[in-house]
Enzyme design. Structure first.
Site, PDB file in Angstrom:
ATOM      1  N   HIS A  16       0.854  -1.197   0.000  1.00 23.82           N
ATOM      2  CA  HIS A  16       0.000   0.000   0.000  1.00 23.82           C
ATOM      3  C   HIS A  16       0.887   1.244   0.000  1.00 23.82           C
ATOM      4  O   HIS A  16       1.870   1.309   0.727  1.00 23.82           O
ATOM      5  CB  HIS A  16      -0.892  -0.005   1.250  1.00 23.82           C
ATOM      6  CG  HIS A  16      -1.645   1.277   1.465  1.00 23.82           C
ATOM      7  ND1 HIS A  16      -1.331   2.186   2.458  1.00 23.82           N
ATOM      8  CD2 HIS A  16      -2.705   1.807   0.799  1.00 23.82           C
ATOM      9  CE1 HIS A  16      -2.160   3.204   2.401  1.00 23.82           C
ATOM     10  NE2 HIS A  16      -3.007   3.009   1.416  1.00 23.82           N
ATOM     11  N   ASN A  17       0.532   2.240  -0.852  1.00 26.21           N
ATOM     12  CA  ASN A  17       1.303   3.488  -0.923  1.00 26.21           C
ATOM     13  C   ASN A  17       2.812   3.210  -0.885  1.00 26.21           C
ATOM     14  O   ASN A  17       3.544   3.714  -0.039  1.00 26.21           O
ATOM     15  CB  ASN A  17       0.905   4.439   0.218  1.00 26.21           C
ATOM     16  CG  ASN A  17      -0.467   5.055  -0.017  1.00 26.21           C
ATOM     17  OD1 ASN A  17      -1.106   4.807  -1.039  1.00 26.21           O
ATOM     18  ND2 ASN A  17      -0.938   5.861   0.925  1.00 26.21           N
ATOM     19  N   GLU A  26       1.749   0.099  -5.446  1.00 24.70           N
ATOM     20  CA  GLU A  26       0.803   1.193  -5.643  1.00 24.70           C
ATOM     21  C   GLU A  26       1.545   2.464  -6.023  1.00 24.70           C
ATOM     22  O   GLU A  26       2.594   2.783  -5.444  1.00 24.70           O
ATOM     23  CB  GLU A  26      -0.026   1.431  -4.374  1.00 24.70           C
ATOM     24  CG  GLU A  26      -1.128   2.447  -4.619  1.00 24.70           C
ATOM     25  CD  GLU A  26      -2.079   2.610  -3.445  1.00 24.70           C
ATOM     26  OE1 GLU A  26      -3.177   3.146  -3.653  1.00 24.70           O
ATOM     27  OE2 GLU A  26      -1.723   2.213  -2.315  1.00 24.70           O
ATOM     28  N   ASP A  45       0.587   6.520  -6.613  1.00 26.30           N
ATOM     29  CA  ASP A  45      -0.366   7.639  -6.601  1.00 26.30           C
ATOM     30  C   ASP A  45       0.164   8.734  -7.526  1.00 26.30           C
ATOM     31  O   ASP A  45       1.208   9.329  -7.240  1.00 26.30           O
ATOM     32  CB  ASP A  45      -0.513   8.207  -5.180  1.00 26.30           C
ATOM     33  CG  ASP A  45      -1.454   7.372  -4.331  1.00 26.30           C
ATOM     34  OD1 ASP A  45      -1.649   6.203  -4.665  1.00 26.30           O
ATOM     35  OD2 ASP A  45      -1.964   7.887  -3.323  1.00 26.30           O
ATOM     36  N   HIS A  64       1.469  11.328  -1.812  1.00 28.03           N
ATOM     37  CA  HIS A  64       0.160  11.101  -1.194  1.00 28.03           C
ATOM     38  C   HIS A  64      -0.609  12.415  -1.265  1.00 28.03           C
ATOM     39  O   HIS A  64      -0.362  13.331  -0.490  1.00 28.03           O
ATOM     40  CB  HIS A  64       0.339  10.634   0.253  1.00 28.03           C
ATOM     41  CG  HIS A  64      -0.884   9.970   0.803  1.00 28.03           C
ATOM     42  ND1 HIS A  64      -1.091   9.745   2.133  1.00 28.03           N
ATOM     43  CD2 HIS A  64      -1.996   9.469   0.176  1.00 28.03           C
ATOM     44  CE1 HIS A  64      -2.253   9.133   2.307  1.00 28.03           C
ATOM     45  NE2 HIS A  64      -2.814   8.964   1.142  1.00 28.03           N
ATOM     46  N   GLU A  89      -3.177   4.826  -8.678  1.00 24.67           N
ATOM     47  CA  GLU A  89      -4.167   5.711  -8.063  1.00 24.67           C
ATOM     48  C   GLU A  89      -4.022   7.009  -8.849  1.00 24.67           C
ATOM     49  O   GLU A  89      -3.150   7.838  -8.566  1.00 24.67           O
ATOM     50  CB  GLU A  89      -3.833   5.878  -6.577  1.00 24.67           C
ATOM     51  CG  GLU A  89      -4.877   6.619  -5.773  1.00 24.67           C
ATOM     52  CD  GLU A  89      -6.171   5.840  -5.614  1.00 24.67           C
ATOM     53  OE1 GLU A  89      -7.222   6.493  -5.742  1.00 24.67           O
ATOM     54  OE2 GLU A  89      -6.137   4.631  -5.367  1.00 24.67           O
TER      55      GLU A  89
END
Length: 636
Positions: A171-172, A201, A203, A216, A250
Site C-alpha cells: 500500500h502506498n 501502488e 499515486d 500522497h 491511483e
C-alpha cells in the site's frame, strides 16, 4: 582426529604468538562460525580474566570455540546415535534422519550427500562417516531449519487463474514513513520488489513541465517523478520473482499527463509491459495464470470501453483523446468516506487578498466525473479497476478481468455479515484490501482476517515493522518467495460452503506438538551492559478464529547465550492450510513490560518435523545471523 583437525586449522593464526579479540573474530570468521559480538566479548573477557593482559592462547581459543559451537543439546543427540561417542557412521546417520527427523524417504545417497557437504575432517569424510564437528554444521544448516526446504523453491501449480492466488501486495509503496508528512522515496519500490512484492501502488498527480509526480495527495509528503519510479520498477521488477507484477495506479492526473504516463510506461518497460491479451484472446472468460504472465507488468487502472476497442485504437492514431468515466465506475481509495484522511483544516479568517477557495491540503476533494486518457486506458487488460457496489451486483455485472479495492473497515464488516458471499466473490474476482486513511502513522491491520476469506491482494504498509508485517513476510516465504501462493482448494471452489467461523467438512485437524529445547546467542537486552537478557518465548497461531492461540514459555533469568527451556506446547489446528505460526522471543524487562528480541513466522504447512533450528529476524526484518531457537516439532 577432531583434535588434530582443530589445531591444523588454527595454528597459522598463532604462529606469531597469542591473539587479541580482533584476531579471535577473524579466526572464527575464517572457520565460518557465526557469532554475536556481545556474546563473544563476554566469553573472551572470561578467558583473559584468568590471566593478565588482553590476548589469548590456543587453549583459550579452543575453550571459546567450544563455548560458542559445542552445544550440549547437539552432543546429546550425536552420542545417542554414535557408536563410540566420536563418530557417526552413515548407517547411524540414516537411522537419525528416519527416526528423529521423520525423513522417511532418506536413503544411503541422502546420508553420503550430507557427509560430503558438512563434514570438515578429510579422513572422516573419506570413510563416509561424520564427526561431531560435521554433525554441528549439519544441525546448524538450512537443511535442519524449521522451514521446509521443499518450500524454498516454487513448488505449487502456477497454471491456475490469477484470482486463485494470494498475491504479495503493498500500500502506498512510495512512502517510507507516515502517510501525512513523511518522505516519498524510490527505496520504497526497490525494497518491496526485493522482498518479492507483486502489486505496487503508485499515486499519480500532475507535476511541473508536463511530468507527472508521485506522492500522497492533499498531504505534506514529498514528491518523486513518476518517470523515476518506472525506471526503478523496470530495473528491479523481476529480480526476486519471475511472476507478473501489477502496478496499481491511483490516478489523479489530467488527460494530458496521463498520456505522458502511458508513453513513459511503454518506452521504459518495453516488452515487459502487457498491453494486449495473451494469445490475442479478446473473449477473456477466465484470467490467465501467473505462469502465462511470467516477466510481464500489468497496469491496474480505470478503463474505457472494451479490449477489442483498445486493439482497434492501437492500430490508429488517437493522440490526445480522453473519455469520461462516472464516479460509479471509479475504484479509488479516495472514494470511501471512512477511509479518507480525517484531518481537516480549521477555517481561519481570510487575509486580505487571499482567495477563500484555495484548496486545503487536507480537505477531502469533491468527487467529479473523471477523464481517462485512452492511451493509458488501453494499457489495462486483465486488471481493470472497478468500484465495488455489492456482492450481488458483482455476481450479475462484473467480468473476470475487473478488480475491486475495498477499504479495511468496509471489508471487515463484510467478513462479519457476509463471509460466504465474500468468499464466493473472491473465487471469481481479484479483490484488493487497503488500510483505512486514519492510519496516519502507516500502521497495519491484521492481514489474516482477509486471507481467511480468499482476498488476493491484502495491501500493507511495507515500511512499518510489527506483527502484521511479520505475518505478511512469513506467508510469502512459501512457494519460493515468488509473491504468489496458491489458495487452498476450498477458497478456489465457486461452490464452496466454507467460512472462517464455520469450517464444517473443510476441517483437516492437525495435532501439533512443539518441544522448545533451547536458545542460542539470543540478542542481549538493550538494558544490559553485557550480554544478558531474561528471555521468554511466545508461540502464536494465526488462522481461522477457532485456531487462534497463544502460549508462553517460562522466563530464563540472565541468560541470552544459551537458555534452556525443555517445555512442550500442544496445539489443535482445524484449518492448517490457512494457519501461520509465530515464534517471538522477548526479554522480560519488568512484570508488565517486555522488550522484543527477535521473531520467526511461517505457514503451519511449511513446518519441518524433528529437531529443528528456528532462525530469528529483527524487528526491521533482518536475519539475526547467529541467533536461533532449537525445538523438536511433531504433528499428525
Amino acid at each position: 582426529m577432531s583434535h588434530t583437525w582443530f589445531w591444523n586449522v588454527i595454528q597459522n593464526d598463532f604462529k606469531t604468538g597469542n591473539i587479541d579479540l580482533d584476531g579471535c573474530m577473524r579466526l572464527l570468521e575464517k572457520m565460518q562460525i557465526t557469532f554475536d559480538e556481545e556474546h563473544l566479548k563476554h566469553i573472551f573477557k572470561k578467558s583473559i580474566d584468568k590471566h593478565s593482559g588482553d590476548i589469548i592462547s590456543m587453549d583459550d581459543f579452543k575453550a571459546i570455540y567450544r563455548a560458542l559451537v559445542h552445544r550440549p543439546e547437539y552432543e546429546e543427540l550425536f552420542k545417542a546415535y554414535s557408536i563410540n561417542g566420536n563418530i557417526l557412521p552413515h548407517g547411524q546417520l540414516l537411522k537419525f534422519l528416519i527416526k528423529e527427523q521423520f525423513q522417511t524417504e532418506a536413503n544411503e545417497t541422502t546420508t553420503l550427500e550430507i557427509i560430503m557437504k558438512y563434514e570438515p575432517i578429510d579422513e572422516v569424510r573419506k570413510r563416509r562417516e561424520m564427526s561431531f564437528e560435521g554433525f554441528i554444521r549439519y544441525m546448524n544448516s538450512e537443511e535442519c531449519s524449521i522451514f521446509k526446504s521443499q518450500h524454498r523453491i516454487v513448488y505449487q501449480d502456477m497454471s491456475q487463474p490469477l484470482c486463485d492466488y494470494f498475491i504479495s501486495s503493498s500500500h502506498n509503496t512510495y512512502l517510507i514513513a507516515d502517510q501525512l508528512m513523511g518522505p516519498s522515496h524510490l527505496w520504497g519500490y526497490t525494497s518491496a520488489l526485493l522482498k518479492g512484492c507483486r502489486c505496487l501502488e503508485i499515486d499519480c498527480w500532475d507535476g511541473n513541465n508536463n511530468e507527472p509526480i508521485v506522492y500522497h495527495g492533499h498531504t505534506l509528503t514529498s514528491k518523486i517523478p513518476f518517470r523515476s519510479v518506472i525506471h526503478v520498477i523496470d530495473k528491479y521488477a523481476f529480480m526476486s520473482s519471475a511472476y507478473p507484477l501489477v502496478l496499481s495506479l491511483e490516478n489523479h492526473c489530467s488527460p494530458r499527463q496521463q498520456e505522458v504516463m502511458a508513453e513513459c510506461l511503454k518506452t521504459v518497460l518495453g516488452d515487459k509491459l502487457l498491453s494486449t491479451p495473451i494469445g490475442g484472446d479478446v473473449e477473456m472468460t477466465q484470467l490467465p495464470s501467473p505462469e502465462a504472465l511470467k516477466f510481464k507488468v500489468l497496469i491496474k487502472n480505470k478503463k474505457v470501453g472494451t479490449v477489442e476497442e483498445s486493439l482497434l485504437r492501437m492500430e490508429q492514431d488517437y493522440h490526445g483523446e480522453a473519455e469520461e468515466v462516472s464516479d460509479s465506475d471509479v475504484d479509488s481509495e479516495d472514494r470511501e468516506s471512512d477511509e479518507t484522511l480525517p484531518l481537516q483544516r480549521t477555517r481561519t479568517p481570510k487575509r486580505k487578498g487571499e482567495r477563500r477557495d484555495s484548496p486545503s491540503p487536507y480537505k477531502k476533494q469533491k468527487v467529479r466525473r473523471e477523464k481517462v486518457a485512452l492511451a493509458l486506458s488501453d494499457l489495462v487488460v486483465y486488471t481493470k479497476s472497478q468500484k465495488f457496489v455489492s456482492f450481488e451486483h458483482s455476481l450479475q455485472n462484473q467480468q473476470c478481468f475487473e478488480n475491486n479495492s475495498i477499504g479495511e473497515s468496509q471489508a471487515r464488516k463484510l467478513v462479519k455479515i457476509s463471509a460466504k458471499q465474500f468468499i464466493s466473490h473472491t473465487t471469481r474476482f481479484i479483490t484488493r484490501i487497503y488500510p483505512k486513511g486514519r492510519r496516519i502513522s502507516s500502521s497495519n491491520y491484521n492481514p489474516q482476517e482477509f486471507w481467511n476469506v480468499g482476498c488476493q491482494m491484502v495491501a500493507l504498509n511495507f515500511q512499518t515493522p510489527g506483527t502484521h508485517m511479520e505475518l505478511q513476510d512469513g506467508k510469502f516465504l512459501d512457494n519460493g518467495g515468488c509473491g504468489y501462493v496458491l489458495k487452498p482448494a476450498f477458497l478456489r471452489d465457486r461452490n464452496t460452503s466454507f467460512t472462517p467461523r464455520n469450517v464444517g467438512g473443510y476441517s483437516k485437524p492437525m495435532s501439533l506438538s512443539i518441544r522448545l529445547i533451547s536458545g542460542h546467542q539470543l540478542p542481549p537486552s538493550s538494558m544490559s551492559k553485557s550480554n544478558k537478557a531474561d528471555p521468554m518465548v511466545l508461540i502464536e497461531i494465526y488462522g481461522v478464529p477457532e485456531d487462534q492461540a497463544r502460549k508462553k514459555s517460562t522466563v530464563i533469568k540472565s541468560n541470552a547465550l544459551c537458555p534452556k527451556w525443555n517445555e512442550t506446547f500442544s496445539f489443535n489446528i482445524q484449518v492448517p492450510e490457512l494457519a501461520m505460526i509465530r515464534f517471538c522471543v522477548e526479554d522480560e524487562v519488568s512484570l508488565v513490560n517486555n522488550e522484543f528480541l527477535g521473531q520467526y513466522t511461517l505457514p503451519v504447512t511449511s513446518l519441518n518435523t524433528g529437531y529443528r533450528n528456528i532462525p530469528l529476524i529483527s524487528r526491521e526484518g533482518i536475519k539475526l545471523e547467529s541467533a536461533s531457537l532449537f525445538a523438536h516439532v511433531w504433528y499428525y
